[in-house]
Design a protein around this motif. Structure first.
Motif, short mmCIF file in Angstrom:
data_model
loop_
_atom_site.label_atom_id
_atom_site.label_comp_id
_atom_site.label_asym_id
_atom_site.label_seq_id
_atom_site.Cartn_x
_atom_site.Cartn_y
_atom_site.Cartn_z
N LYS A 1 39.70 42.59 53.06
CA LYS A 1 40.44 42.32 51.83
C LYS A 1 40.45 40.81 51.63
N ILE A 2 39.93 40.36 50.48
CA ILE A 2 39.82 38.93 50.20
C ILE A 2 40.56 38.58 48.92
N PHE A 3 40.77 37.27 48.73
CA PHE A 3 41.44 36.77 47.54
C PHE A 3 40.47 36.81 46.36
N THR B 1 43.77 41.49 38.14
CA THR B 1 44.87 41.28 37.19
C THR B 1 46.15 42.01 37.59
N THR B 2 46.18 42.62 38.78
CA THR B 2 47.37 43.37 39.19
C THR B 2 48.48 42.47 39.71
N GLY B 3 48.18 41.23 39.96
CA GLY B 3 49.19 40.32 40.49
C GLY B 3 48.99 40.03 41.96
N ASN B 4 48.36 40.93 42.70
CA ASN B 4 48.10 40.69 44.12
C ASN B 4 46.88 39.80 44.34
N HIS B 5 46.02 39.74 43.35
CA HIS B 5 44.79 38.94 43.44
C HIS B 5 44.03 39.28 44.72
N GLU B 6 43.75 40.57 44.88
CA GLU B 6 43.05 41.04 46.06
C GLU B 6 41.83 41.87 45.66
N LYS B 7 40.87 41.86 46.54
CA LYS B 7 39.66 42.65 46.33
C LYS B 7 39.19 43.19 47.66
#
Length: 924
Positions: free
Chosen positions: A666-668, A673-679
């Motif tokens: 899991k990276i930044f 756009t969910t607010g967690n800014h995760e991918k």
């Protein structure tokens, strides 16, 4: 009134204000007249415009009359009667004005952006500035218009700006026909038109005419014309003809015509021309293409005829003929029925001649054929029943002498699959029957399996009540299913097709399988799954082999070989096993610091462990076979090579183990756009190991290890790998020893016997237009439908892929597809001690890029690292010539070398009007 009044009419009204002050009263009536051509309610207005008869009223009695009912045209001379309070009858007759003979049968709606001028004495209308007129199905737009009410003629013209540039050309649309011209005159009464310097469109074609006459039935007669499919005002090419006739929605017919390119006449003349503009199916001639082939000589290819036989059937006949005597013929019927089925068939026959017929030792012929058939059934036709076919078979040399496209040349395999399936709605039964055929064109091996049937009964729970109440008991989870396979298969060389040897090689077998299983969750995280499996095999042949010291062995050129005897009959074998398995999932998470771009890494392990026991029920099906002069023997079965399999020898009582892993990161990401800014990024989709250990075996208790891994890095690079490791040692002669490799002091799981890895990726330009095009192509390729239009799209897509140089998409600036494969085998030959290691590597790549928006270069090729040579290569260059397209194709290497250049119109109606020059070279 002259056109100069347009700029002086305000001054004209000011100077004559006192004289024509009464004209101001008429302004409301003029505005009302814009709505349509109909009799005005004012008597004198109608008289001055249309010379209508004055309204005459006759009052027969001067008594009180009832209200008058409005009259229509059909009420003329009607008598309206009423009764007064005294009971006497009064009569009142109302006369409606007669309609003028020049009155139209439908209203005319018109408007102009600048001004509209009505000249009452001259009965003329003048419209200036983006004027439009609508009458029935006719829609006319022009910069200037004037209408003469006396003659019923409307004239539309263009205008010039201060720089002398023409603008506002008249454009007329009538029932789907469009005309653009310099001057247009239309008669509302006769519905005829005379058009000057017009440009009209019919289907994919455009006609430029100096003068055009339009008849009342919309038939068009043109004088001094040019027909083209180029959409420019000054087309790149056209067929110049003195007279042209257009029958709407049917044909464009012309007399003698001359082809002009860039306005320059060419020596090409045609006595007449017929251009169809109808939509849908129509029969016609398919013109051939001229080619030069080193092997076959000069020839005409793909000439023939198309037969349109209605909504459900059509037929295409094509043929090739060459100067050296070679020829071929192809029949391609297609059939369809909406919401039922559709399909197509190709029957091809070819006769290829080699050498000089006068020299018999050098002369030979090759007679080949190929049959392809595809059929699909609409799922809505008969729910639960499906029938489909995809057939492709023929002689092994057909592609060698008659096919030149890249995809077919590099594919050495052909196959046929015809299947019928049925599932009973609401019941667990499923039936599938099929015919399967495969053919290797390089080895000439063929395999035919028919019938190939499978019948299954989905898992049923016999102890489960119809209505579940509460938590189910353990015995209610017991499931039973059934599966049976019937196969009838023959493996042989294609030269033996239809002969006795093919029937001798045919095998028939049937396998029945009944698994019983259920699962029990324990400790919330573990699942226990016991099961029993029973399998029975039925055979129709038994293979008995023995060592014959007197038989000649062609492999060693010595005496001594294995002799095989086939004994027909009915034979059966059976196998039973019991097992219990335990599985779970373990999760591990490693979190990074808040400032790190990597948020966390998650590892998922899924271990499985099972214990199984299988008694030795197959000892009677195995025997010891001597295979060399030294007297060495091996354990073989009477049914080795059977198409339904053979029970494993010996008993098994041991453990099966496996471990599957999954790794994610899991990276930044700023795009989230969910607010967690995760991918989430997948590092490994799966990797693991499988094996077994036989506790009851007297030797070689541990099986080989099977390894695998797969991933898709960054949604771009697909990687898959697999391999097998043998944990046992070998002696000097190459025979396995019952000793593990790590017992020699080595830190190793064993010897890698085989492995393979493959990688593939694809890159293309990032613009939105190219992405949309790729998605559209993928959706057509992956979708399934039975509609005739969809089937045509599939055939067109296949044609595009087979001829990339002639069907280039200039909307995609560039794209590249790469793939790499590596395989490794490490085989030890017993008794010789020899080790055979073989490595094969292959890289394939294809792609194209645009040098300019009009030039594109493409390449399909590869490299064989085993033979250190370039694979079959196809290069092409394409040029977009607006209404034409040029393509150059080159095959520079290999047995079949080819060069061709083609210039053809883009429009489908002129697709056969193309210039093609090709050279083909054949190297033995």
């Amino acid at each position: 009134m002259k056109s100069s009044y347009k700029n002086n009419y305000k001054k004209f009204f000011r100077q004559t204000y006192l004289v024509f002050a009464g004209m101001l009263i008429a302004i409301p009536f003029i505005i009302d007249a814009v709505a349509g051509t109909r009799p005005h309610t004012t008597v004198f207005f109608n008289k001055s415009l249309a010379d209508t008869v004055p309204v005459v009223k006759k009052d027969t009695a001067k008594v009180k009359r009832p209200p008058v009912i409005p009259a229509t045209v059909a009420d003329t001379n009607a008598v309206l009667r009423g009764t007064d309070t005294s009971g006497s009858v009064t009569v009142d007759t109302v006369f409606i004005p007669k309609v003028s003979k020049d009155t139209l049968d439908a209203p005319v709606n018109y408007k102009a952006k600048d001004s509209i001028i009505l000249m009452v004495p001259d009965k003329r209308f003048y419209l200036y500035g983006t004027a439009t007129t609508k009458y029935k199905t006719i829609d006319l737009a022009a910069e200037k218009m004037n209408f003469d009410q006396a003659t019923g003629v409307l004239e539309a013209t263009n205008a010039k700006d201060t720089a002398g540039k023409i603008f506002g050309r008249p454009v007329m649309n009538d029932g789907g026909q469009s005309f653009e011209s310099d001057t247009l005159r239309y008669n509302f009464t006769s519905q005829k038109a005379k058009i000057y310097n017009t440009r009209s469109q019919y289907g994919e074609g455009y006609i430029h005419s100096e003068q055009t006459k339009k008849a009342a039935d919309n038939t068009i007669f043109g004088f001094k014309n040019g027909y083209t499919t180029c959409n420019l005002d000054t087309p790149h090419f056209s067929f110049r003809a003195r007279k042209i006739k257009v029958i709407p929605d049917k044909l464009v017919i012309s007399g003698p015509a001359n082809l002009e390119i860039e306005g320059i006449p060419t020596p090409l003349f045609i006595p007449f021309a017929i251009f169809p503009i109808t939509q849908g199916q129509r029969s016609g001639i398919l013109p051939p293409q001229y080619v030069v082939n080193q092997q076959k000589g000069m020839g005409l290819e793909n000439g023939g005829y198309y037969f349109g036989m209605g909504e459900h059937f059509d037929l295409t006949m094509r043929g090739d003929v060459y100067s050296y005597g070679s020829w071929s013929l192809t029949a391609s019927p297609t059939y369809r029925k909406r919401y039922k089925y559709n399909g197509g068939l190709n029957l091809s026959f070819a006769n290829t001649r080699f050498g000089d017929p006068q020299v018999k030792s050098e002369f030979s012929t090759s007679k080949d054929f190929r049959v392809t058939w595809n059929h699909s059934m609409d799922s809505k036709a008969r729910p639960g029943v499906n029938f489909g076919a995809s057939a492709n078979f023929g002689t092994s040399s057909y592609n060698k002498y008659n096919v030149y496209d890249y995809n077919t040349r590099v594919n050495n395999n052909m196959g046929t699959s015809i299947t019928f399936s049925k599932n009973w709605q609401g019941k667990p039964y499923n039936l599938s029957v099929g015919l399967n055929e495969s053919q290797n064109l390089s080895t000439r091996d063929m395999s035919i399996s028919f019938p190939d049937a499978t019948f299954t009964v989905n898992t049923i729970y016999p102890f489960q009540p119809k209505e579940m109440v509460g938590k189910p008991k353990w015995y209610e989870k017991i499931g039973v299913s059934y599966n049976t396979i019937l196969r009838n298969q023959a493996n042989f060389k294609d030269s033996l097709f239809g002969r006795q040897q093919m029937w001798d090689a045919m095998q028939t077998g049937m396998q029945h399988n009944i698994p019983i299983s259920f699962s029990i969750p324990i400790f919330k995280t573990l699942t226990l799954s016991p099961g029993i499996n029973y399998t029975e095999y039925w055979y129709t042949k038994k293979f008995v082999r023995h060592w014959d010291p007197k038989k000649f062995n062609p492999g060693t050129d010595t005496l001594g070989a294995i002799d095989t005897t086939y004994i027909p009959g009915f034979y059966s074998a059976r196998d039973i096993s019991a097992s219990v398995s335990l599985s779970t999932a373990l999760y591990g998470m490693y979190a990074f610091s808040k400032n790190s771009k990597i948020k966390a890494i998650r590892h998922v392990m899924r271990p499985t462990l099972s214990a199984s026991y299988r008694p030795d029920l197959s000892s009677q099906y195995y025997y010891d076979l001597q295979y060399n002069k030294e007297g060495d023997k091996s354990r073989v079965s009477y049914f080795d090579g059977a198409i339904i399999g053979v029970p494993s020898p010996g008993a098994f009582g041991g453990l099966n183990f496996g471990l599957d892993n999954n790794l994610e990161m899991k990276i930044f990401s700023k795009k989230d756009t969910t607010g967690n800014h995760e991918k989430k990024v997948k590092l490994l989709d799966g990797f693991g190991i499988n094996g077994s250990y036989n506790l009851v075996a007297d030797s070689f208790k541990l099986s080989t290890f099977s390894l695998y891994a797969r991933t898709n890095l960054f949604d771009k690079l697909n990687i898959s790998a697999s391999g097998n490791i043998d944990p046992y040692q070998t002696d000097a002669r190459g025979r396995r020893l019952d000793k593990y490799v790590w017992q020699q002091g080595k830190i190793s799981l064993g010897r890698l016997t085989n492995a393979s890895i493959s990688m593939s990726t694809s890159f293309q330009s990032k613009d939105k237009k190219s992405k949309n095009k790729e998605q559209q192509i993928d959706s057509i390729a992956n979708a399934s439908s039975t509609d005739a239009a969809f089937a045509a799209q599939q055939r067109q897509l296949q044609m595009v892929r087979n001829n990339p140089g002639e069907y280039v998409d200039f909307d995609i600036p560039w794209k590249v597809d790469l793939s790499y494969s590596l395989s490794y085998t490490n085989t030890i030959i017993p008794d010789s001690g020899g080790v055979v290691k073989r490595i094969t590597q292959y890289v394939s790549f294809n792609g194209d890029f645009s040098l300019t928006p009009k030039w594109k270069i493409g390449l399909n090729s590869g490299f064989d690292f085993t033979n250190m040579q370039i694979a079959y290569t196809n290069m092409y260059i394409s040029r977009d010539l607006h209404c034409w397209q040029m393509s150059i194709n080159l095959i520079p290497f290999g047995t079949f070398r080819q060069f061709s250049i083609t210039i053809s119109p883009k429009a489908g109606i002129l697709r056969d009007l193309r210039i093609n020059r090709s050279r083909q070279f054949y190297n033995l």
